[in-house]
Design a protein around this motif. Structure first.
Motif, short mmCIF file in Angstrom:
data_model
loop_
_atom_site.label_atom_id
_atom_site.label_comp_id
_atom_site.label_asym_id
_atom_site.label_seq_id
_atom_site.Cartn_x
_atom_site.Cartn_y
_atom_site.Cartn_z
N VAL A 64 44.35 34.93 43.67
CA VAL A 64 44.07 34.95 45.11
C VAL A 64 42.62 34.54 45.32
O VAL A 64 41.79 34.62 44.42
N ASN A 65 42.30 34.10 46.52
CA ASN A 65 40.97 33.58 46.81
C ASN A 65 40.03 34.59 47.45
O ASN A 65 38.84 34.31 47.61
N SER A 66 40.55 35.77 47.84
CA SER A 66 39.71 36.76 48.51
C SER A 66 40.33 38.14 48.38
O SER A 66 41.51 38.28 48.04
N GLU A 113 43.14 38.51 50.88
CA GLU A 113 44.40 37.92 50.41
C GLU A 113 45.09 38.82 49.40
O GLU A 113 46.32 38.95 49.38
N GLY A 114 44.28 39.47 48.55
CA GLY A 114 44.86 40.41 47.58
C GLY A 114 45.54 41.58 48.26
O GLY A 114 46.64 42.00 47.87
N SER A 168 46.76 41.56 51.26
CA SER A 168 47.94 41.03 51.93
C SER A 168 49.11 40.90 50.96
O SER A 168 50.27 41.17 51.33
N GLN A 169 48.81 40.52 49.73
CA GLN A 169 49.87 40.37 48.72
C GLN A 169 50.50 41.73 48.39
O GLN A 169 51.72 41.83 48.22
N ILE A 170 49.67 42.78 48.30
CA ILE A 170 50.24 44.11 48.04
C ILE A 170 51.03 44.58 49.25
O ILE A 170 52.12 45.14 49.12
N GLU A 171 50.49 44.37 50.44
CA GLU A 171 51.11 44.87 51.66
C GLU A 171 52.50 44.26 51.85
O GLU A 171 53.42 44.92 52.33
N SER A 172 52.64 43.00 51.44
CA SER A 172 53.93 42.33 51.59
C SER A 172 54.84 42.52 50.37
O SER A 172 55.92 41.94 50.31
#
Length: 271
Positions: free
Chosen positions: A184-186, A189-190, A192-196
């Protein structure tokens, strides 16, 4: 005779042009930094009556603003404590919020006396600036949302987000070699990846992930520390700043020996 006079006039004009050019180069070499003054030494700081310190204002829990806009956090506490030791009062400090890219340059360009802004002590940085004894040992941890994940081994064959090109990648590969890494770039974003539920975890610096846990109670840090990274105060190089560096280093060493820094780190929820 006229030829001789013309020759001397030409030489004099050339000298004038060269002198002006050298002067311009000299001036622009200073103007390029934006600052002509030098960083303050201890006598000047004492006469001035306050310290100027670069800090973070958007990095909970090291340095951030509360609901009223006041700066607080571990590094803010340290800045105020150093003001007490160096000048005798906690409010004898002007805090200057700084972006990550400017944490060293504000010291190099003499805009502040020193910086306490989540700077990891590295050999390459020590060539440019002086770094204090560490006031906190940061490092990589793993944050998760799934309550079924309790230990680092529970992430075997699961997806773990990591910042692209970060040193954390090697740490995760060592502890969980069969996990699938997702770049991930930020930090956002990390999360967001866990949340989804695209990934099961995100590995990154504890000083940032601790702030997540405080802001979003659904997240937890796993107990295993994957790496260690010392955070240091950034100070100017040069013999003229020896007294400043000595006083800062002696103060931090005392805070560590007394347990004050450990207590403040625990207060701010840092592992």
């Amino acid at each position: 005779m006229n030829n001789g006079c013309n020759r001397w006039q030409a030489i004099n004009q050339l000298h004038l042009v060269l002198s002006a050019t050298i002067l311009l180069i000299f001036c622009f070499s200073f103007l390029g930094t934006g600052w002509i003054t030098s960083a303050a030494q201890i006598p000047e700081i004492q006469q001035r009556g306050y310290l100027t310190i670069a800090v973070k204002d958007n990095l909970r829990p090291l340095g951030f603003r509360d609901a009223n806009g006041n700066l607080q956090g571990l590094e803010i506490d340290l800045a105020q404590r150093l003001a007490v030791d160096l000048l005798g009062k906690p409010n004898a400090v002007k805090l200057q919020p700084v972006a990550n890219r400017d944490r060293l340059s504000v010291v190099l360009n003499n805009k502040v006396d020193f910086a306490i802004a989540r700077v990891t002590a590295t050999e390459s940085r020590s060539r440019l600036v002086s770094l204090s004894v560490p006031y906190y040992f940061d490092g990589s941890y793993v944050v998760v949302k799934d309550t079924a994940i309790q230990q680092i081994n529970d992430l075997a064959k699961r997806k773990i987000a990591v910042l692209n090109n970060s040193s954390t990648i090697a740490d995760v590969r060592y502890y969980v070699p069969n996990a699938e890494l997702v770049g991930v770039n930020s930090y956002e974003e990390g999360r967001s990846q866990i949340e989804s539920n695209t990934v099961a975890a995100f590995a990154a610096d504890a000083s940032v992930l601790s702030g997540w846990v405080q802001q979003y109670p659904q997240y937890r840090l796993l107990p295993t520390k994957l790496s260690t990274a010392p955070l240091s105060v950034v100070m100017p190089k040069g013999l003229q700043y020896d007294d400043l560096r000595r006083q800062v280093n002696e103060a931090i060493a005392r805070y560590l020996a007394e347990g004050w820094l450990k207590q403040r780190a625990q207060y701010w929820g840092l592992p």
